[in-house]
Write an enzyme that holds these catalytic residues in place. Sequence first.
Site, PDB file in Angstrom:
ATOM      1  N   LYS A  54     -14.049  -1.461  -9.799  1.00  0.00           N
ATOM      2  CA  LYS A  54     -14.344  -1.694  -8.384  1.00  0.00           C
ATOM      3  C   LYS A  54     -13.801  -3.028  -7.893  1.00  0.00           C
ATOM      4  O   LYS A  54     -13.864  -3.335  -6.708  1.00  0.00           O
ATOM      5  CB  LYS A  54     -15.854  -1.627  -8.132  1.00  0.00           C
ATOM      6  CG  LYS A  54     -16.428  -0.248  -8.357  1.00  0.00           C
ATOM      7  CD  LYS A  54     -17.909  -0.224  -8.068  1.00  0.00           C
ATOM      8  CE  LYS A  54     -18.458   1.178  -8.308  1.00  0.00           C
ATOM      9  NZ  LYS A  54     -19.901   1.231  -8.059  1.00  0.00           N
ATOM     10  N   CYS A  55     -13.258  -3.834  -8.795  1.00  0.00           N
ATOM     11  CA  CYS A  55     -12.774  -5.184  -8.480  1.00  0.00           C
ATOM     12  C   CYS A  55     -11.256  -5.178  -8.325  1.00  0.00           C
ATOM     13  O   CYS A  55     -10.530  -4.807  -9.252  1.00  0.00           O
ATOM     14  CB  CYS A  55     -13.192  -6.137  -9.597  1.00  0.00           C
ATOM     15  SG  CYS A  55     -12.458  -7.779  -9.489  1.00  0.00           S
ATOM     16  N   GLY A  56     -10.761  -5.612  -7.161  1.00  0.00           N
ATOM     17  CA  GLY A  56      -9.328  -5.658  -6.914  1.00  0.00           C
ATOM     18  C   GLY A  56      -8.591  -6.572  -7.879  1.00  0.00           C
ATOM     19  O   GLY A  56      -7.503  -6.239  -8.349  1.00  0.00           O
TER      20      GLY A  56
END
Length: 143
Positions: free
Chosen positions: A10-12
Amino acid sequence: MTITIYHNPKCGTSRNTLALIRNTGTEPEVIEYLVNPPSREKLLELIASMGTPVRALLRKQGTPYEELNLDAPDWTDDELIDFMMAHPMLINRPIVVTSMGTRLCRPSEVVLDILPLPQLGELTKEDGEKVIDKEGKRVNNAA
């Protein structure tokens, strides 16, 4: 050659780091640390390998950091590790381990310093910033 990434999909920043690893033609071991957190021993090993203070690995945004008052200077390293074990989201990410070292890859380009293989082609981060050119060379984005 093994490359391991402690990853949050979920983390860019984590996704961009993973893309940079894959751009070497290598498929890393991907550990989704929120689903499968490292053991206390493994976390201590990662911190020692990075040569960073425990406190520097704490993630503040989107975590119970403030609620737990973790900015208080009197928490010991052991207590901070206890909090990370109880709340894995407090562990900052992504952490990448290669034969060349272990790093917290924030920004994602930090991973380039520890990848044993060169980039194979152009790569643009999710935000549109080009970081690798067509020849596989790092782009200098400094203003």
